[in-house]
Design a protein around this motif. Structure first.
Motif, PDB file in Angstrom:
ATOM      1  N   ASP A  12      13.459 -27.144  23.572  1.00 22.53           N
ATOM      2  CA  ASP A  12      13.664 -27.664  21.878  1.00 22.53           C
ATOM      3  C   ASP A  12      12.794 -29.103  21.733  1.00 22.53           C
ATOM      4  OD1 ASP A  12      14.086 -28.433  19.462  1.00 22.53           O
ATOM      5  OD2 ASP A  12      16.363 -28.830  19.590  1.00 22.53           O
ATOM      6  N   THR A  14      11.715 -30.316  18.591  1.00 23.93           N
ATOM      7  CA  THR A  14      11.842 -30.492  17.179  1.00 23.93           C
ATOM      8  C   THR A  14      11.704 -31.929  17.138  1.00 23.93           C
ATOM      9  OG1 THR A  14      14.041 -30.077  16.976  1.00 23.93           O
ATOM     10  CG2 THR A  14      12.360 -28.256  16.474  1.00 23.93           C
ATOM     11  N   ASP A  15      12.708 -32.856  17.712  1.00 23.19           N
ATOM     12  CA  ASP A  15      12.956 -34.156  17.645  1.00 23.19           C
ATOM     13  C   ASP A  15      11.621 -34.843  18.107  1.00 23.19           C
ATOM     14  OD1 ASP A  15      15.283 -33.871  16.468  1.00 23.19           O
ATOM     15  OD2 ASP A  15      16.391 -34.225  18.372  1.00 23.19           O
ATOM     16  N   GLN A  18       8.753 -34.210  15.477  1.00 23.57           N
ATOM     17  CA  GLN A  18       9.061 -35.125  14.435  1.00 23.57           C
ATOM     18  C   GLN A  18       8.639 -36.494  14.263  1.00 23.57           C
ATOM     19  OE1 GLN A  18      12.964 -33.613  13.178  1.00 23.57           O
ATOM     20  NE2 GLN A  18      12.416 -31.797  12.650  1.00 23.57           N
ATOM     21  N   TYR A  43      14.734 -21.001  22.423  1.00 26.15           N
ATOM     22  CA  TYR A  43      14.221 -22.024  21.223  1.00 26.15           C
ATOM     23  C   TYR A  43      12.836 -21.906  20.603  1.00 26.15           C
ATOM     24  CZ  TYR A  43      17.297 -25.043  24.134  1.00 26.15           C
ATOM     25  OH  TYR A  43      18.624 -25.442  24.804  1.00 26.15           O
ATOM     26  N   LYS A  46      13.310 -22.031  16.691  1.00 25.45           N
ATOM     27  CA  LYS A  46      13.737 -23.464  16.336  1.00 25.45           C
ATOM     28  C   LYS A  46      12.268 -24.310  16.375  1.00 25.45           C
ATOM     29  CE  LYS A  46      16.625 -27.401  16.650  1.00 25.45           C
ATOM     30  NZ  LYS A  46      17.988 -27.773  17.486  1.00 25.45           N
ATOM     31  N   ASN A  47      11.472 -24.003  17.233  1.00 21.27           N
ATOM     32  CA  ASN A  47      10.245 -24.730  17.321  1.00 21.27           C
ATOM     33  C   ASN A  47       9.416 -24.141  16.309  1.00 21.27           C
ATOM     34  OD1 ASN A  47      11.093 -26.113  19.610  1.00 21.27           O
ATOM     35  ND2 ASN A  47      10.047 -24.851  21.044  1.00 21.27           N
ATOM     36  N   GLN A  49       9.921 -23.722  13.169  1.00 24.43           N
ATOM     37  CA  GLN A  49      10.069 -24.415  11.943  1.00 24.43           C
ATOM     38  C   GLN A  49       9.084 -25.537  11.828  1.00 24.43           C
ATOM     39  OE1 GLN A  49      14.355 -25.478  11.849  1.00 24.43           O
ATOM     40  NE2 GLN A  49      14.952 -23.417  12.575  1.00 24.43           N
ATOM     41  N   LEU A  50       8.742 -26.078  13.035  1.00 19.70           N
ATOM     42  CA  LEU A  50       7.754 -27.364  13.157  1.00 19.70           C
ATOM     43  C   LEU A  50       6.416 -26.825  12.486  1.00 19.70           C
ATOM     44  CD1 LEU A  50       8.247 -28.401  16.724  1.00 19.70           C
ATOM     45  CD2 LEU A  50       8.831 -29.771  14.736  1.00 19.70           C
TER      46      LEU A  50
END
Length: 292
Positions: A12, A14-15, A18, A43, A46-47, A49-50
């Motif tokens: 993951d 995402t953090d 961002q 993931y 989830k990824n 979404q970036l």
């Protein structure tokens, strides 16, 4: 202008992405973030979404190519002449991390190495990797400058043209940073070390790290045989040559062979000794060289 490149496998990010984007915008630079899923199966959604961020792009490897080949793929797809490579399992400890690198984009050096740090981890399952990381890999720039060609590629800023000439290995092997570092020396590229570390979170369990350490030795010997690695570049190789010069290789091997179980028990324990770790690796290096 900066291309920030992240090879990732089942992580993951995402953090991390961002944080990168927030800092890059604050630095007021033209930038892109490209991540490459190396045949990941976790993931993914989830990824994805970036990709709502116009600065973020994604590549996908249909098969698992490994970090080195994935980096080459990322570099070829990068728009800009400066590349910042970050591993997927790192975090940015400083709010000025990107700005610190941006300030070096006019450097005469081809490679800027920011370094690496580790969060304190008291989990007994990870003591060997944590101890090795904090005692051997976490170094200030002043100390790293004493052996300038050694870099940890989890966190390097490098000119695109230089990287594509240096990253000559496409195989999926562990321990390729030594080969990359040797190529820096061999090809005569300049390295500037600065204090701009990332925090490495993706620690392997003791048994996994020990296994990977042996795999790294296999990689070292393999590329020695291929002529792509000098035989006196790393500390491990130099230790072997010292034993060989003094004609005590066999004596060393016999002594350590009798102690292997004790050494392995220590390395799997709460307080692993890096001295014993060095002896353990040297023993395996000798054994593997004899069978090469």
């Amino acid at each position: 202008m900066l291309s920030i490149l992240i090879p990732t496998y089942n992580t993951d990010i995402t953090d991390l992405v961002q944080s990168i984007c927030e800092q890059a915008r604050r630095a007021k630079i033209t930038f892109e973030v490209i991540f490459c899923e190396d045949a990941s199966y976790l993931y993914i959604e989830k990824n994805v979404q970036l990709l709502g961020n116009t600065n973020v792009k994604r590549l996908i490897n249909a098969t698992n190519l490994g970090r080195t080949a994935t980096r080459t793929n990322l570099a070829h797809n990068a728009t800009y002449s400066w590349l910042l490579f970050l591993d997927a399992d790192v975090a940015l400890p400083s709010i000025s991390f990107i700005e610190n690198y941006v300030s070096h984009l006019n450097s005469s050096h081809d490679i800027i190495h920011g370094g690496i740090s580790y969060a304190i981890d008291n989990n007994d399952d990870f003591t060997l990797r944590s101890t090795y990381g904090t005692q051997r890999e976490t170094q200030l720039a002043k100390k790293r400058c004493k052996t300038p060609y050694f870099v940890i590629s989890q966190n390097i800023l490098v000119k695109k043209e230089a990287f594509l000439k240096l990253n000559i290995i496409a195989s999926n092997r562990y321990g390729l940073d030594n080969i990359f570092s040797y190529q820096i020396l061999k090809q005569g590229y300049g390295v500037q070390h600065i204090d701009n570390p990332v925090i490495h979170h993706g620690l392997e369990k003791n048994d996994v790290f020990l296994k990977k350490s042996i795999q790294a030795i296999e990689t070292l010997i393999y590329y020695e045989e291929k002529g792509l690695m000098a035989q006196d570049f790393t500390r491990l190789q130099k230790s072997y040559l010292t034993l060989k010069k003094n004609k005590v290789v066999l004596i060393f091997k016999v002594i350590i062979s009798k102690s292997l179980k004790y050494i392995e028990k220590n390395l799997m324990g709460k307080k692993p000794s890096l001295f014993l770790f060095d002896l353990y690796r040297l023993h395996h290096y000798i054994t593997l060289k004899e069978n090469a």
